[in-house]
Design a protein around this motif. Sequence first.
Motif, PDB file in Angstrom:
ATOM      1  N   SER A 227       0.855  -1.191   0.000  1.00  0.00           N
ATOM      2  CA  SER A 227       0.000   0.000   0.000  1.00  0.00           C
ATOM      3  C   SER A 227       0.884   1.231   0.000  1.00  0.00           C
ATOM      4  CB  SER A 227      -0.899   0.014   1.242  1.00  0.00           C
ATOM      5  OG  SER A 227      -1.719   1.166   1.251  1.00  0.00           O
ATOM      6  N   PRO A 228       0.629   2.153  -0.963  1.00  0.00           N
ATOM      7  CA  PRO A 228      -0.575   2.279  -1.783  1.00  0.00           C
ATOM      8  C   PRO A 228      -0.456   1.755  -3.203  1.00  0.00           C
ATOM      9  CG  PRO A 228       0.663   4.301  -1.910  1.00  0.00           C
ATOM     10  CD  PRO A 228       1.461   3.388  -1.013  1.00  0.00           C
ATOM     11  N   ARG A 229       0.722   1.367  -3.673  1.00  0.00           N
ATOM     12  CA  ARG A 229       0.954   1.138  -5.099  1.00  0.00           C
ATOM     13  C   ARG A 229       0.533  -0.247  -5.573  1.00  0.00           C
ATOM     14  NH1 ARG A 229       4.919   3.463  -9.103  1.00  0.00           N
ATOM     15  NH2 ARG A 229       5.222   1.830 -10.661  1.00  0.00           N
ATOM     16  N   SER A 364      -2.086   3.132 -14.756  1.00  0.00           N
ATOM     17  CA  SER A 364      -2.274   2.931 -13.318  1.00  0.00           C
ATOM     18  C   SER A 364      -1.385   1.777 -12.872  1.00  0.00           C
ATOM     19  CB  SER A 364      -3.739   2.628 -12.992  1.00  0.00           C
ATOM     20  OG  SER A 364      -4.145   1.393 -13.577  1.00  0.00           O
ATOM     21  N   ASN A 371      -5.665  -2.042  -3.733  1.00  0.00           N
ATOM     22  CA  ASN A 371      -5.633  -0.653  -4.188  1.00  0.00           C
ATOM     23  C   ASN A 371      -5.093  -0.520  -5.607  1.00  0.00           C
ATOM     24  OD1 ASN A 371      -6.324   0.623  -1.499  1.00  0.00           O
ATOM     25  ND2 ASN A 371      -4.423  -0.410  -0.929  1.00  0.00           N
ATOM     26  N   TRP A 373      -3.160   2.578  -7.859  1.00  0.00           N
ATOM     27  CA  TRP A 373      -2.414   3.831  -7.728  1.00  0.00           C
ATOM     28  C   TRP A 373      -2.366   4.495  -9.100  1.00  0.00           C
ATOM     29  CZ3 TRP A 373      -0.773   6.698  -3.819  1.00  0.00           C
ATOM     30  CH2 TRP A 373       0.340   7.543  -3.920  1.00  0.00           C
ATOM     31  N   GLU A 379      -3.123  16.315  -7.632  1.00  0.00           N
ATOM     32  CA  GLU A 379      -3.944  15.458  -6.788  1.00  0.00           C
ATOM     33  C   GLU A 379      -5.228  16.137  -6.340  1.00  0.00           C
ATOM     34  OE1 GLU A 379      -0.173  13.047  -4.754  1.00  0.00           O
ATOM     35  OE2 GLU A 379      -1.499  14.283  -3.525  1.00  0.00           O
ATOM     36  N   GLY A 396      -2.676  11.215  -3.003  1.00  0.00           N
ATOM     37  CA  GLY A 396      -1.457  10.476  -2.750  1.00  0.00           C
ATOM     38  C   GLY A 396      -0.498  11.138  -1.794  1.00  0.00           C
ATOM     39  N   ARG A 400       3.226   9.763   0.284  1.00  0.00           N
ATOM     40  CA  ARG A 400       4.450  10.075  -0.447  1.00  0.00           C
ATOM     41  C   ARG A 400       5.453  10.843   0.415  1.00  0.00           C
ATOM     42  NH1 ARG A 400       4.282  13.658  -3.880  1.00  0.00           N
ATOM     43  NH2 ARG A 400       2.279  14.671  -3.535  1.00  0.00           N
ATOM     44  N   ALA A 406      -0.075  11.274  -7.153  1.00  0.00           N
ATOM     45  CA  ALA A 406      -0.949  10.194  -7.604  1.00  0.00           C
ATOM     46  C   ALA A 406      -2.197  10.193  -6.741  1.00  0.00           C
ATOM     47  CB  ALA A 406      -0.237   8.844  -7.534  1.00  0.00           C
ATOM     48  N   ARG A 408      -4.837   7.319  -4.782  1.00  0.00           N
ATOM     49  CA  ARG A 408      -5.045   5.912  -4.439  1.00  0.00           C
ATOM     50  C   ARG A 408      -6.527   5.619  -4.396  1.00  0.00           C
ATOM     51  NH1 ARG A 408      -4.162   2.836   1.257  1.00  0.00           N
ATOM     52  NH2 ARG A 408      -6.241   3.714   1.544  1.00  0.00           N
TER      53      ARG A 408
END
Length: 439
Positions: A227-229, A364, A371, A373, A379, A396, A400, A406, A408
């Motif tokens: 998380s989150p990617r 994405s 999830n 991302w 954002e 995001g 970060r 990004a 999520r």
Amino acid sequence: MAEQYGIKGGTAREISASVESRVADGALQPGTSLPPVRRLAEGLGVSAGTVAAAYKELRGRGVVVTLGRGGTVVASAPAVTSRRPPRVPDGLRDLAGGHPDPACLPALSPPAHVEPVPGSHRASPRLAPLEDAARAWFARDGVATGSVTFAHGALDCVARLLSTELRPGDAVAVEDPGFHHLLDLVPALGLRMLPVAVDDEGIRPEPLRTALRAGARALVCSPRGQSPRGARFTPGRREQLLSVLRDFPDVLVVEDDHNAEIADAEAVNLASGGLPRWAHVRTVSKHLGIDLRWAALACDPATLARHDGRMLLTSGWVSHILQATVADLLTDPAVSGLVAEAARTYTTRREALGAALEGHGIPSHGVSGLNVWVPVRDESAVVNGLRTRGWWTAAGTRFRITSPPAVRITTATLTPAEAVRLAQDFADVLAESQAVYGG
């Protein structure tokens, strides 16, 4: 110079107390550089060794950090609230929380009859049936089970590991983007974060090497369902990371495998790589229920001793009622079937959104977990634009450190039909923001 900073004292203890009081009253703000040792020593009329001892004391207490050629600076204030998600506005479809679908979770059945505790469980903190189940869970995926213990959830376990292994001011290598609660926890413990870039295969080897060379004494990462990617380790990436880590044998490697059962990714972990210092943490909140605050930890013997030694001094043990509940769930074939079906459902939903976004030319990331991302230019513009269309997503920024912007999106409850509508709305919002920014 001493008068300029308001630092006083003739002994190391007096000087460190003076600095700490100036930090406490706000006169010395986070990031403020303290005078070099020799310069302050001249201003106070003491030896350089006295000032050096004071600075060492301050580092040990987490009041200041040393940045090499950047000198000694006041440590950042713990960010214990800045990354916490805002309340979901009424009437919006919540896709920001990162939580599992309640419909995919089993009903919890605590023991019907519980005998009174005869004193303390400190002498036998782990129920044998749950310890056996935890060992089998780890062994299934190649994780050594010689040293296994329990904690009150993943963050509780990670916090105890870091606080026993590191001292305030030490550095921890963390994923960027990464789990926002961990990014709050590390500075709250008085530790520094060194970001390590993440791609779809997890943390990248060269940024990891950079962080370790910069002095990171621990690494916290997720092998799958990140998380989150939504990253997951591949066998090739695992070997690259192990090659880097073997050059730093004193670094504690902590893996948080919180999505083990529903990530839709094979078990590829660093814990089975023969590292001297390692810890592999698993929880059940994502596939059995978020109210089950229990974690299993497999690790090297020294790490186990430090973890359990600290736990004995604090909470002592995890509730045996909770342990019995988890043990029954982990060994129930019907629950195992429900979890397997949940994993398939989450995969279908995650992949549906990725495909729908791709249909609009929107890249994405999300090859495992709950999830997706989505890199964006702005954002706030995207989150607010989706809000006007009834969707609540997560900016995001709270995940970060230095990685690009990004959004999520948690897909755990998002049906494929909803994914099509969301992707269209996402494309419309992007088109509007591009018009605002001139294409």
